[in-house]
Design an enzyme around this catalytic site. Structure first.
Site, short mmCIF file in Angstrom:
data_model
loop_
_atom_site.label_atom_id
_atom_site.label_comp_id
_atom_site.label_asym_id
_atom_site.label_seq_id
_atom_site.Cartn_x
_atom_site.Cartn_y
_atom_site.Cartn_z
N HIS A 1 0.82 -1.22 0.00
CA HIS A 1 0.00 0.00 0.00
C HIS A 1 0.85 1.27 0.00
O HIS A 1 0.36 2.34 -0.34
CB HIS A 1 -0.93 0.00 1.22
CG HIS A 1 -2.02 -1.04 1.11
ND1 HIS A 1 -3.30 -0.74 0.70
CD2 HIS A 1 -2.00 -2.37 1.31
CE1 HIS A 1 -4.03 -1.84 0.68
NE2 HIS A 1 -3.27 -2.85 1.04
N ASP B 1 3.34 9.36 -0.92
CA ASP B 1 2.17 8.58 -0.51
C ASP B 1 1.98 7.45 -1.52
O ASP B 1 2.06 7.70 -2.73
CB ASP B 1 0.92 9.48 -0.53
CG ASP B 1 -0.06 9.16 0.59
OD1 ASP B 1 -0.09 8.00 1.03
OD2 ASP B 1 -0.79 10.07 1.01
P1 ADQ Z 1 -3.25 6.09 4.58
O1 ADQ Z 1 -1.86 6.56 4.77
O2 ADQ Z 1 -4.05 5.91 5.82
O3 ADQ Z 1 -3.32 4.77 3.71
P2 ADQ Z 1 -5.18 7.38 2.64
O4 ADQ Z 1 -5.04 6.63 1.37
O5 ADQ Z 1 -5.41 8.83 2.41
O6 ADQ Z 1 -3.93 7.24 3.62
O7 ADQ Z 1 -6.41 6.78 3.42
C1 ADQ Z 1 -6.87 7.36 4.61
C2 ADQ Z 1 -8.34 6.97 4.83
O8 ADQ Z 1 -8.69 7.37 6.16
C3 ADQ Z 1 -9.27 7.69 3.88
O9 ADQ Z 1 -10.30 6.81 3.51
C4 ADQ Z 1 -9.80 8.86 4.73
O10 ADQ Z 1 -11.10 9.29 4.40
C5 ADQ Z 1 -9.77 8.28 6.11
N1 ADQ Z 1 -9.57 9.37 7.08
C6 ADQ Z 1 -8.52 10.20 7.16
N2 ADQ Z 1 -8.73 11.11 8.14
C7 ADQ Z 1 -9.93 10.85 8.66
C8 ADQ Z 1 -10.73 11.44 9.68
N3 ADQ Z 1 -10.33 12.51 10.37
N4 ADQ Z 1 -11.93 10.90 9.94
C9 ADQ Z 1 -12.34 9.82 9.25
N5 ADQ Z 1 -11.64 9.22 8.27
C10 ADQ Z 1 -10.47 9.73 7.98
C11 ADQ Z 1 -2.33 3.85 3.16
C12 ADQ Z 1 -1.30 4.48 2.23
C13 ADQ Z 1 -1.98 5.26 1.12
C14 ADQ Z 1 -2.94 4.34 0.36
C15 ADQ Z 1 -3.85 3.60 1.31
C16 ADQ Z 1 -4.66 2.51 0.59
O11 ADQ Z 1 -0.43 5.35 2.98
O12 ADQ Z 1 -1.03 5.81 0.23
O13 ADQ Z 1 -3.74 5.12 -0.54
O14 ADQ Z 1 -3.11 2.94 2.34
O15 ADQ Z 1 -3.83 1.67 -0.14
#
Ligand code: ADQ
Length: 459
Positions: free
Chosen positions: A160, A368
């Site tokens: 990921h 990311d």
């Molecule tokens: P993350 O580093 O966690 O994921 P991201 O892909 O942006 O980053 O996913 C975060 C998730 O958490 C999103 O669905 C977002 O809506 C949710 N989220 C964030 N802040 C929130 C809040 N305050 N309240 C509720 N929900 C919240 C890792 C990798 C990424 C990759 C994903 C999936 O770092 O690059 O895209 O896995 O593979």
């Protein structure tokens, strides 16, 4: 797809379906659940609980058609395997932050022993025909451990996060062993071509490897396949979430508090990879360069704390507290603050309502794997009056979302310029860009990702 073969998903933590919380789950959990339901599969991983001594106990639970199988870890395991090697060594290294990476043989030993334990426990649950799909950097050696126990199933791995360039990866003392372990998988999946290229680069330079047709990779005298499978969101569900009663209530609440101004929004886990400090500094620069924007815009940054036991996370939290205080102290007025900085989580529907009312989505990670927030922001927009996505060129999502305003997140000037450009963008251009982005988010959704990976893995 996997046909009628059972799917076994393995990840560090298991995001089991929770009764009574519809709409609160992430796209990944939703996609894996649908695959697991279709194949009557199992989701295996750490329960998140600790026990004083590992006893081999597997907790099997069935919830909404999904079987979860979880084990507990000891506090020492959590310190060395999870907080140590996974999150103090690999996470910073994989996000190009060797300045923050800690190399410690105890972490390495803990990582190896927990992976072995995962393998020993999981092997008891496997039928010969099962397809096994392992997720993320916590579990790189798992297939090698399973193979050592005689497991011959098809096993795939999906990363990921980014994969770092060769010159950074070789700073890890046991890099060869780590990469060689990946060759016990039948299929390796990466989010973006930059990460896949770095992986194949390593193999050709450091492991005397060769690349064959159709993603075949040979190295260490072994063979595997590596390909791109960019992850998506459940776009249709997120779009519906943005129109749900909870989203509408949140949007109404936001509009009242926006009071005719423009809102910029950022939603990120509080992690140094997300570029929050640089984003705040870029926004501060925008405010000082554009005094007429004072009292006419504000930034809502939602950042729930994560991995709080790790020093580098405490440091970034302290820095952001200071910086938000400084920005608000310098510019706030009695009826306006430029930065609303909120350290808590919201439900998916509430988030969708917030995204829909924001004129600009600021997604500026320094690095990311993909970044799902960028895709969620797009999916939540009103087609008739969409907002503008400002996206880091260093997020995996940038490969697919070229119609966003792509920025260099390290440059305060770039961030300030793109905020200005986004706020000035006329509706026809906003619609044109959004339509192109939305088409991509809908086509390359999470179901597409899951099917593409599993059909290739099933062979
Ligand atoms: P993350 O580093 O966690 O994921 P991201 O892909 O942006 O980053 O996913 C975060 C998730 O958490 C999103 O669905 C977002 O809506 C949710 N989220 C964030 N802040 C929130 C809040 N305050 N309240 C509720 N929900 C919240 C890792 C990798 C990424 C990759 C994903 C999936 O770092 O690059 O895209 O896995 O593979």
């Amino acid at each position: 797809m996997t046909g009628r073969r059972r799917l076994v998903v393995v990840s560090n933590r298991v995001a089991a379906p929770r009764a009574g919380s519809p709409g609160n789950q992430g796209g990944l959990a939703v996609a894996l659940e649908s695959a697991l339901k279709q194949t009557r599969g199992i989701w295996f991983g750490w329960s998140g609980e600790t026990v004083d001594e590992f006893n081999g106990h597997i907790r099997l639970e069935r919830n909404q058609g999904i079987t979860t199988a979880t084990i507990d870890l000891t506090p020492e395991d959590v310190a060395s395997y999870y907080e140590g090697y996974s999150n103090r060594t690999l996470w910073p290294l994989f996000h190009y932050r060797i300045d923050l990476a800690e190399y410690d043989r105890q972490f390495e030993a803990g990582y190896a022993s927990v992976n072995r334990r995962f393998a020993e426990t999981l092997a008891q649950l496997l039928d010969p025909d099962d397809i096994v799909w392992v997720h993320d950097y916590h579990l790189i050696p798992l297939a090698r451990e399973l193979r050592a126990l005689g497991v011959c199933n098809r096993i795939g791995f999906f990363l990921h996060t980014p994969w770092p360039p060769v010159r950074l990866l070789t700073t890890l003392p046991d890099h060869r062993q780590l990469v060689e372990a990946l060759f016990s998988y039948d299929l390796l999946g990466f989010q973006a071509s930059e990460w896949l290229d770095s992986f194949t680069d390593y193999v050709t330079r450091e492991a005397d490897g060769r690349l064959g047709p159709d993603g075949e990779v040979a190295g260490f005298g072994l063979k595997t396949e590596a390909a791109l499978f960019p992850i998506g969101i459940d776009a249709a569900a997120f779009r519906r979430a943005a129109q749900s009663p909870e989203a509408r209530a949140m949007a109404k609440r936001m509009r009242t508090s926006i009071a005719g101004r423009h809102m910029l929004v950022g939603v990120d886990r509080l992690d140094y990879s997300k570029g929050l400090e640089e984003r705040f500094l870029g926004y501060e620069r925008f405010l000082s360069e554009d005094p007429e924007s004072l009292n006419r815009v504000f930034l809502l940054q939602i950042a729930p704390p994560s991995r709080e036991g790790i020093g580098s996370y405490q440091e970034i939290r302290d820095k952001l507290d200071q910086l938000s205080g400084r920005i608000n102290g310098a510019h706030a007025e009695v009826d306006w603050v430029p930065l609303r900085y909120v350290n808590r989580g919201y439900s998916r529907r509430e988030l969708a309502g917030i995204f829909r009312t924001a004129r600009v989505g600021l997604v500026t990670p320094l690095r990311d794997g993909m970044n799902l927030v960028a895709k969620e922001y797009v999916a939540a927009q009103d087609a008739a009056d969409p907002g503008v996505l400002v996206l880091s060129r260093f997020a995996g999502a940038a490969e697919d979302l070229a119609e966003a305003l792509l920025v260099n997140p390290f440059s305060q000037e770039d961030i300030a310029d793109s905020i200005r450009q986004a706020l000035a963008m006329e509706r026809p251009e906003r619609i044109r860009r959004w339509e192109a982005l939305m088409a991509r988010v809908e086509t390359n959704d999470v179901a597409h990702w899951q099917k593409a990976f599993l059909s290739r893995l099933a062979g």
